[in-house]
Enzyme design. Sequence first.
Site, mmCIF file in Angstrom:
data_model
loop_
_atom_site.group_PDB
_atom_site.id
_atom_site.type_symbol
_atom_site.label_atom_id
_atom_site.label_comp_id
_atom_site.label_asym_id
_atom_site.label_seq_id
_atom_site.Cartn_x
_atom_site.Cartn_y
_atom_site.Cartn_z
ATOM 1 N N ASP A 20 -10.994 54.485 87.655
ATOM 2 C CA ASP A 20 -12.062 54.965 86.784
ATOM 3 C C ASP A 20 -13.431 54.395 87.156
ATOM 4 O OD1 ASP A 20 -11.426 52.372 86.007
ATOM 5 O OD2 ASP A 20 -10.600 52.957 84.070
ATOM 6 N N ASN B 234 -5.899 48.477 73.144
ATOM 7 C CA ASN B 234 -5.488 49.653 72.364
ATOM 8 C C ASN B 234 -4.486 50.529 73.122
ATOM 9 O OD1 ASN B 234 -7.029 50.839 74.337
ATOM 10 N ND2 ASN B 234 -8.577 51.695 72.977
ATOM 11 N N HIS C 168 -4.839 51.650 76.216
ATOM 12 C CA HIS C 168 -5.353 52.588 77.226
ATOM 13 C C HIS C 168 -4.894 52.183 78.626
ATOM 14 C CE1 HIS C 168 -9.521 50.421 77.878
ATOM 15 N NE2 HIS C 168 -8.603 49.906 78.646
ATOM 16 N N GLU D 24 -7.940 56.779 76.468
ATOM 17 C CA GLU D 24 -7.926 56.110 75.178
ATOM 18 C C GLU D 24 -6.862 56.724 74.268
ATOM 19 O OE1 GLU D 24 -9.496 53.457 75.226
ATOM 20 O OE2 GLU D 24 -11.675 53.611 75.314
HETATM 21 P P1 PGA Z 1 -8.824 43.612 81.212
HETATM 22 O O1 PGA Z 1 -8.847 45.184 80.986
HETATM 23 O O2 PGA Z 1 -8.042 43.391 82.461
HETATM 24 O O3 PGA Z 1 -10.265 43.239 81.364
HETATM 25 O O4 PGA Z 1 -8.179 43.029 80.018
HETATM 26 C C1 PGA Z 1 -7.663 45.895 81.121
HETATM 27 C C2 PGA Z 1 -7.908 47.345 80.782
HETATM 28 O O5 PGA Z 1 -8.768 47.619 79.937
HETATM 29 O O6 PGA Z 1 -7.218 48.197 81.361
#
Ligand code: PGA
Length: 245
Positions: free
Chosen positions: A67, A136, A138, A143
């Site tokens: 992304d 959450n 995702h 999302e």
């Molecule tokens: P993080 O993010 O590794 O910074 O916890 C993970 C994600 O949002 O996929």
Amino acid sequence: MKLIKVKDYEELSKQAADYFIKKIQSSPAMIIGLATGSTPEGMYRYLVQDYQENRISFRNITTFNLDEYIGLDGSNENSYRFFMNNHLFDHIDIEKSNVHIPCGTSKDSSAECATYEQLIKAHGGIDLQLLGIGGNGHIGFNEPGSSFQSRTSIVELTDKTRRDNARFFNTFEEVPTEAITMGIATIMESKEIVLLASGEGKREAMRLLLEGRVSEDFPASYLHNHSNVTVIADEAALAGLNYSL
Ligand code: PGA
């Protein structure tokens, strides 16, 4: 779904790097899907170290990142292109022309999404996809509520995700509101998936992933429908959970 339980973040980073190194050694021209965020930073550090010790080459590897924020170009230090260059690509022998990250400043983001999707197909799909997991649930920037049929597209970021990521920006308002992300269906077509989770901040996400049901409210849950997923998680992320895989 397989689960590898490790002690802490360092062990997670080392094991994840070793996992990828072994795969690259046996398939030096493989197509790898990569992720950003705090979680894979340690793994990338170990990959760079391994490269510097001359044990592994990325010369024939092709990568596709999950992304990118809309509105940030690669010179913006909060863009995912900048992150990837900084943590990995600038330190290894990968051909930059083999690196693919959605362009967040394209004049036509919808066309950018379609092109990205086609490019993955033209390479025969992703062999090994790395994922983090949002608090959450995702995966990529898909999302809660995202369709399991989704393809690479423009998505709106939830407030939760923007708050989680605000630590990298000067103010919350600076966190982009939209991103381009590979879709869930795109991710699910990867031949193999490795998901990393570390720290107590991911415990609830791990509970929903390992103990919960498959639901669009928790996008990572759909990984239960994939035949080759390995979750590497540390003790803090798994503490107190009752799961059977
Ligand atoms: P993080 O993010 O590794 O910074 O916890 C993970 C994600 O949002 O996929």
